[in-house]
Design a protein around this motif. Structure first.
Motif, PDB file in Angstrom:
ATOM      1  N   LEU A 150       0.820  -1.215   0.000  1.00 58.91           N
ATOM      2  CA  LEU A 150       0.000   0.000   0.000  1.00 58.91           C
ATOM      3  C   LEU A 150       0.857   1.269   0.000  1.00 58.91           C
ATOM      4  O   LEU A 150       0.541   2.250  -0.684  1.00 58.91           O
ATOM      5  N   TYR A 181      -5.004  -5.161  11.154  1.00 54.68           N
ATOM      6  CA  TYR A 181      -5.044  -3.723  10.874  1.00 54.68           C
ATOM      7  C   TYR A 181      -3.741  -3.019  11.256  1.00 54.68           C
ATOM      8  O   TYR A 181      -2.908  -3.591  11.965  1.00 54.68           O
ATOM      9  N   GLY A 182      -3.656  -1.776  10.827  1.00 51.16           N
ATOM     10  CA  GLY A 182      -2.686  -0.864  11.424  1.00 51.16           C
ATOM     11  C   GLY A 182      -3.310  -0.429  12.736  1.00 51.16           C
ATOM     12  O   GLY A 182      -4.501  -0.155  12.795  1.00 51.16           O
TER      13      GLY A 182
HETATM   14  C1  G1P Z   1      -4.671  -1.836   5.042  1.00 48.64           C
HETATM   15  C2  G1P Z   1      -3.657  -1.085   5.895  1.00 48.64           C
HETATM   16  C3  G1P Z   1      -4.012  -1.187   7.381  1.00 48.64           C
HETATM   17  C4  G1P Z   1      -5.439  -0.724   7.603  1.00 48.64           C
HETATM   18  C5  G1P Z   1      -6.410  -1.490   6.677  1.00 48.64           C
HETATM   19  C6  G1P Z   1      -7.810  -0.876   6.763  1.00 48.64           C
HETATM   20  O1  G1P Z   1      -4.525  -3.221   5.319  1.00 48.64           O
HETATM   21  O2  G1P Z   1      -2.364  -1.598   5.647  1.00 48.64           O
HETATM   22  O3  G1P Z   1      -3.135  -0.401   8.146  1.00 48.64           O
HETATM   23  O4  G1P Z   1      -5.786  -0.931   8.965  1.00 48.64           O
HETATM   24  O5  G1P Z   1      -5.990  -1.423   5.315  1.00 48.64           O
HETATM   25  O6  G1P Z   1      -8.740  -1.606   6.020  1.00 48.64           O
HETATM   26  P1  G1P Z   1      -5.082  -4.382   4.322  1.00 48.64           P
HETATM   27  O7  G1P Z   1      -6.554  -4.461   4.601  1.00 48.64           O
HETATM   28  O8  G1P Z   1      -4.776  -3.933   2.942  1.00 48.64           O
HETATM   29  O9  G1P Z   1      -4.360  -5.617   4.742  1.00 48.64           O
END
Ligand code: G1P
Length: 291
Positions: free
Chosen positions: A109, A169-170
């Protein structure tokens, strides 16, 4: 500075939705009858953005076609006097000025956001992750724009996630900010991408809406690959935190994780029930199911 630009990372491979996403972008899967990405684009427009930038990759052509004019379809609808449908189809291509940037490899991302650098330039911009569809009276991004207008600092959307799911999540470490936003605003102290549950600094997860200052680009350029071997936006933002204040805002609204099959099904049911034309018969149908 005013927020004008919205970036949609859309180069991901959509493995969570195979086989549907083998030859079709996950962003084009419909919730009832509208592709997921259109919900996000409409939110960005309703929040004051007038420039949309979509980061695409191989196999994502359908997204460009969707926001483009479809002459054959318009001509056919015109000939058949299908005026209502014609309006719907035209409103999509009239909606926005869209630019596309290709992310050649899905490196994360953070890498996708870095691809937007040249077109965003030296101004604040929003990032919307289309998977997170947020149903709200005041669009989620618009709520965040109010915070940005007053603080001129980066603002992340956040939501409480209970239990082990926090690891997807983050996650934010925060302290309460001043009371201007009814206790919904926090100052960010630190953040970590996908921590183990026992290492999570709080239960406040980053949700897919960000307003970022352009200083994030230098930070991302200096970020190494992190969780999952990818260049993480969260890691870039942690560097930004060393230079600038950043806020987290607990938005009002209901978020659907449409990148997840169960989340997608729930969103489909809830959006269908809200529809004027479908709500009533669909409700009757659901009531009749012997569950
Ligand atoms: C991404 C981000 C993460 C965030 C999330 C929200 O993760 O890297 O920090 O909390 O989206 O949907 P992914 O869902 O792409 O793994």
């Amino acid at each position: 500075m005013k927020l004008r630009k919205a970036v949609f990372p859309a180069a991901g491979l959509g493995t969570r939705f195979l086989p549907a996403t083998k030859a079709q972008p996950k962003e084009m899967l419909p919730l009832v009858d509208k592709p997921i990405i259109q919900y996000g684009v409409e939110e960005a427009l309703a929040s004051g953005c007038d420039q949309i930038l979509i980061i695409t990759g191989r196999g994502k052509q359908a997204i460009e076609d969707h926001f483009d004019v479809s002459y054959e379809l318009e001509r056919m609808l015109e000939d058949r006097k299908k005026i209502d449908l014609l309006k719907i189809v035209r409103s999509i291509s009239d909606m926005i000025h869209v630019a596309y940037v290709r992310q050649k490899e899905a490196l994360g991302l953070g890498h996708a956001v870095l691809m937007a650098r040249e077109l965003v330039g030296n101004e604040p911009f929003a990032v919307l992750l289309a998977d997170d569809v947020i149903d709200a009276k005041v669009p989620c991004l618009k709520q965040m724009v109010e915070v940005f207008d007053q603080t001129q600092c980066s603002v992340l959307a956040t939501q409480v996630i209970e239990g082990k799911m926090i690891s997807s999540y983050g996650v934010l470490d925060v302290k309460p900010a001043d009371g201007r936003f009814g206790g919904r605003l926090y100052e960010i102290k630190n953040m970590v991408e996908k921590p183990k549950p026992e290492d999570a600094p709080s239960n406040l997860a980053i949700i897919g809406r960000y307003i970022l200052t352009p200083a994030i680009f230098d930070c991302l350029a200096n970020t190494q690959a992190g969780a999952g071997g990818e260049l993480q936006l969260t890691d870039g933002m942690r560097l930004l935190l060393q230079k600038e204040k950043m806020y987290a805002y607990v938005y009002e609204g209901r978020r659907h994780d449409t990148g997840d099959k169960l989340g997608f099904l729930k969103a489909t049911v809830e959006f269908a029930l809200k529809r004027e034309d479908l709500g009533q018969p669909f409700r009757e149908y659901l009531k009749g199911l012997k569950l």
